[in-house]
Design an enzyme around this catalytic site. Sequence first.
Site, short mmCIF file in Angstrom:
data_model
loop_
_atom_site.label_atom_id
_atom_site.label_comp_id
_atom_site.label_asym_id
_atom_site.label_seq_id
_atom_site.Cartn_x
_atom_site.Cartn_y
_atom_site.Cartn_z
N CYS A 29 -4.09 -1.24 -2.36
CA CYS A 29 -3.88 0.14 -2.08
C CYS A 29 -4.71 -0.41 -3.48
O CYS A 29 -4.70 0.03 -4.70
CB CYS A 29 -2.78 0.55 -2.64
N CYS A 46 -11.60 2.48 -1.63
CA CYS A 46 -10.49 3.42 -0.74
C CYS A 46 -10.36 2.44 0.28
O CYS A 46 -10.70 2.30 1.32
CB CYS A 46 -10.24 5.29 -0.20
N GLU A 80 -6.87 9.11 9.22
CA GLU A 80 -4.99 8.72 10.06
C GLU A 80 -5.66 9.83 10.46
O GLU A 80 -5.28 9.79 11.99
CB GLU A 80 -4.57 9.58 8.59
N HIS A 83 -8.52 3.32 3.24
CA HIS A 83 -8.94 4.31 4.25
C HIS A 83 -10.49 4.39 4.67
O HIS A 83 -10.90 4.82 5.71
CB HIS A 83 -8.77 5.85 4.68
N ASP A 112 0.80 -1.58 -0.19
CA ASP A 112 0.34 0.19 -0.45
C ASP A 112 0.90 1.22 -0.01
O ASP A 112 2.13 0.91 0.75
CB ASP A 112 -0.84 -0.24 1.16
N SER A 113 0.34 1.93 -0.06
CA SER A 113 1.22 3.56 -0.37
C SER A 113 1.11 4.00 1.17
O SER A 113 2.32 4.61 1.23
CB SER A 113 -0.19 4.58 -0.98
N1 DGL Z 1 -3.69 4.05 -0.27
C1 DGL Z 1 -5.08 4.57 -0.47
C2 DGL Z 1 -6.25 4.19 -1.88
O1 DGL Z 1 -6.30 2.72 -1.29
C3 DGL Z 1 -5.60 6.04 -0.36
C4 DGL Z 1 -3.91 6.91 0.66
C5 DGL Z 1 -3.36 7.11 -1.17
O2 DGL Z 1 -4.46 8.24 -1.03
O3 DGL Z 1 -2.69 7.12 -0.97
O4 DGL Z 1 -6.33 4.23 -2.80
#
Ligand code: DGL
Length: 261
Positions: free
Chosen positions: A70, A181, A149, A183, A7-8
């Site tokens: 991600c 997403c 977050e 989050h 993930d990012s």
């Molecule tokens: N992990 C990213 C997603 O699911 C969200 C956070 C980001 O923008 O890096 O798209």
Amino acid sequence: MSWGVFDSGVGGLTVVRALRARLPEAHLTYLGDTARVPYGIRSVATVRRYAAEAAEFFRRRRVEGLIVACNTVSAVALDVVESGFPGPVLDVVRPGVAAALEATRRGRIGVIGTPATIRSDAYGAGLRAARDGLVVVSRACPLFVPLAEEGWTDGDVPRLAAERYLAPLIEAGVDTVVLGCTHYPLLRGVIGRVMGPEVTLVDSAEAVAAVAEQRSAALERAGRGEPDRCFVTDAGGAFAEVAGRFLGAPIERLEEVALGT
Ligand code: DGL
């Protein structure tokens, strides 16, 4: 079986949480690119470059399969990951699409995600290709990432943001919303209240965990009995603290790694 989870940043831990519930024996290696998060506001070219570096990291670590947790990477760079990693690669978009098709009653589906995910129209294209006549309404909700977050998942601030972001979905009368997403599962309560009880929320973290469970069984590989590991590209921030909220358990040890070297 051993899976890498990419993930990012911290968000992919919602996928780890869902995986843990289904695959307690699996050996999981997590990589959060915390030095370069967020990906969702970056260009496609940049996200594709980062994704290639992550694929290389997991190729070198010799995990058996790779889960792209991600949504942004799944939407704009899945082919890059697939060509850089030799084993099976799972993404979150395809399982999310399948779960939404199963959930919708009237063929009216909302999709929410980062600006890059929504711009790519990966969910919309997947949905429309699978079934004619669907109405798909997509909306980027960039403020949901920092709210999750910060732990601001309830109260006036997330409610007002959700009301503003979700208005076009309500207006279109969607019966299903894809939480596209990592989050957004943390904001499930407020999103559900704003959309109303008739609307089904589809969590792509849950959906990919179900696919990983099937694939692990089909591949019939035993877990290696190694401990889980959690790598980040910047261990300096509040990752460990925020991670606890996403994972639902504390992270014992963080390891810092440099990508692209
Ligand atoms: N992990 C990213 C997603 O699911 C969200 C956070 C980001 O923008 O890096 O798209």
